[in-house]
Write an enzyme that holds these catalytic residues in place. Structure first.
Site, mmCIF file in Angstrom:
data_model
loop_
_atom_site.group_PDB
_atom_site.id
_atom_site.type_symbol
_atom_site.label_atom_id
_atom_site.label_comp_id
_atom_site.label_asym_id
_atom_site.label_seq_id
_atom_site.Cartn_x
_atom_site.Cartn_y
_atom_site.Cartn_z
ATOM 1 N N GLU A 165 0.828 -1.217 0.000
ATOM 2 C CA GLU A 165 0.000 0.000 0.000
ATOM 3 C C GLU A 165 0.857 1.260 0.000
ATOM 4 O O GLU A 165 0.332 2.372 -0.039
ATOM 5 C CB GLU A 165 -0.950 0.012 1.208
ATOM 6 C CG GLU A 165 -1.804 -1.236 1.362
ATOM 7 C CD GLU A 165 -2.435 -1.693 0.047
ATOM 8 O OE1 GLU A 165 -3.119 -0.871 -0.590
ATOM 9 O OE2 GLU A 165 -2.216 -2.862 -0.338
ATOM 10 N N ARG A 182 20.764 9.367 -19.074
ATOM 11 C CA ARG A 182 21.224 9.676 -20.429
ATOM 12 C C ARG A 182 21.518 11.155 -20.636
ATOM 13 O O ARG A 182 22.145 11.526 -21.627
ATOM 14 C CB ARG A 182 20.228 9.141 -21.474
ATOM 15 C CG ARG A 182 18.887 9.820 -21.453
ATOM 16 C CD ARG A 182 17.863 9.006 -22.203
ATOM 17 N NE ARG A 182 18.154 8.923 -23.623
ATOM 18 C CZ ARG A 182 17.953 9.908 -24.504
ATOM 19 N NH1 ARG A 182 17.459 11.055 -24.097
ATOM 20 N NH2 ARG A 182 18.223 9.743 -25.770
ATOM 21 N N ASP A 223 18.454 16.664 -28.907
ATOM 22 C CA ASP A 223 18.028 18.025 -29.205
ATOM 23 C C ASP A 223 16.636 18.052 -29.805
ATOM 24 O O ASP A 223 15.851 18.916 -29.496
ATOM 25 C CB ASP A 223 18.998 18.686 -30.204
ATOM 26 C CG ASP A 223 20.279 19.097 -29.511
ATOM 27 O OD1 ASP A 223 21.265 19.326 -30.219
ATOM 28 O OD2 ASP A 223 20.276 19.167 -28.268
HETATM 29 N N1 4HQ Z 1 3.002 3.100 -7.697
HETATM 30 N N2 4HQ Z 1 4.276 6.504 -10.705
HETATM 31 C C1 4HQ Z 1 1.928 2.195 -5.678
HETATM 32 C C2 4HQ Z 1 2.711 3.768 -8.887
HETATM 33 C C3 4HQ Z 1 3.574 4.840 -9.428
HETATM 34 C C4 4HQ Z 1 3.267 5.660 -10.544
HETATM 35 C C5 4HQ Z 1 4.265 3.205 -6.965
HETATM 36 C C6 4HQ Z 1 2.027 2.158 -7.170
HETATM 37 C C7 4HQ Z 1 4.088 3.202 -5.464
HETATM 38 C C8 4HQ Z 1 3.134 2.005 -3.585
HETATM 39 N N3 4HQ Z 1 4.768 5.248 -9.006
HETATM 40 N N4 4HQ Z 1 3.225 2.114 -5.028
HETATM 41 N N5 4HQ Z 1 2.155 5.637 -11.289
HETATM 42 O O1 4HQ Z 1 1.711 3.484 -9.480
HETATM 43 O O2 4HQ Z 1 5.186 6.246 -9.766
#
Ligand code: 4HQ
Length: 247
Positions: A117, A155, A170
């Site tokens: 979570e 990068r 670019d």
């Molecule tokens: N999560 N962009 C839930 C993402 C997520 C996203 C990462 C799911 C963190 C706990 N992270 N966990 N979209 O969906 O960065």
């Protein structure tokens, strides 16, 4: 630049960071990447890094202390650098090329990838500087998001891209989509290479590519043009010629 990743799946990050442009940048010492597993900083025999959610319900939450100890070790390993600590989460600022360029100027990033979570809110309040999202969809963990940040930021480090790749860079940092590309064979039953590209007329080729970029961007991503108004020269290029509309 140095990037540390705090993650329950260090193998995933390490395998991403071994390949391609980023892998070569590491080998050449242009980019330093290290991973830290909060389970290695747990205080019990089960090496727990997560626990049940207060208030009930299903799912687990990553605990403060293993993360805090991991972060302390990151800071000790990195020395006196000013680290920017980033939590990957759908609540964060959406990542775009401008944000990537901003992150690429930092000397030290710490990326925190959550599972389950997510992370105890008190850790986010106290230890995290910024939350970043890679897009409006739900991942099962922050590792893929961290790998995206590492790739896009890595990068841009000085000396990482060769001249040909930098020229390519670019063309996106000007805010436009890339033009189409072709290789051999010139004639194929699925179509021919546009004649201008085999003409040897470098000025005409540059104009064709720029015009193709402008038309594609206008057709597929008009939102990208809205933020950077076209110069009169670009507007003229867009209106000229008789190529069919992009697909
Ligand atoms: N999560 N962009 C839930 C993402 C997520 C996203 C990462 C799911 C963190 C706990 N992270 N966990 N979209 O969906 O960065």
């Amino acid at each position: 630049m140095r990037i540390d990743v705090i993650t329950l799946f260090p193998d995933f990050i390490e395998s991403c960071a071994r390949i391609g442009v980023v892998g070569r940048a590491r080998e050449r010492g242009l980019l330093e990447i290290a991973t830290w597993n909060p389970r290695d900083f747990a205080s019990d025999n089960y090496r727990s890094a997560d626990d049940r959610c207060y208030g009930g319900g299903p799912g687990m939450v990553m605990m403060i202390d293993p993360l805090r100890k991991a972060l302390d070790d990151v800071r000790a390993a990195a020395g006196s650098t000013k680290a920017k600590v980033i939590y990957l989460s759908p609540q964060g600022t959406r990542l775009d090329q401008a944000k990537v360029a901003e992150l690429a100027r930092q000397e030290h990033l710490v990326l925190l990838s959550g599972r389950y979570e997510g992370v105890d809110e008190r850790f986010l309040e106290r230890a995290v500087d910024e939350e970043i999202s890679v897009g409006d969809y739900v991942l099962s963990g922050g590792e893929l998001a961290a790998a995206i940040v590492i790739d896009a930021v890595g990068r841009l480090q000085q000396g990482v891209l060769n001249d040909a790749m930098s020229a390519e860079q670019d063309s996106f940092s000007n805010g436009l989509l890339d033009c189409p590309h072709y290789t051999r064979p010139e004639h194929h039953d699925w179509g021919d290479v546009p004649a201008v590209l085999t003409s040897g007329d470098h000025a005409a080729i540059a104009r064709w590519r720029r015009r193709a970029s402008l038309r594609l961007t206008q057709a597929l991503r008009p939102d990208l043009l809205a933020s950077v108004p076209l110069t009169p020269e670009e507007q003229e290029l867009l209106d000229s010629g008789d190529d069919p509309e992009p697909k």
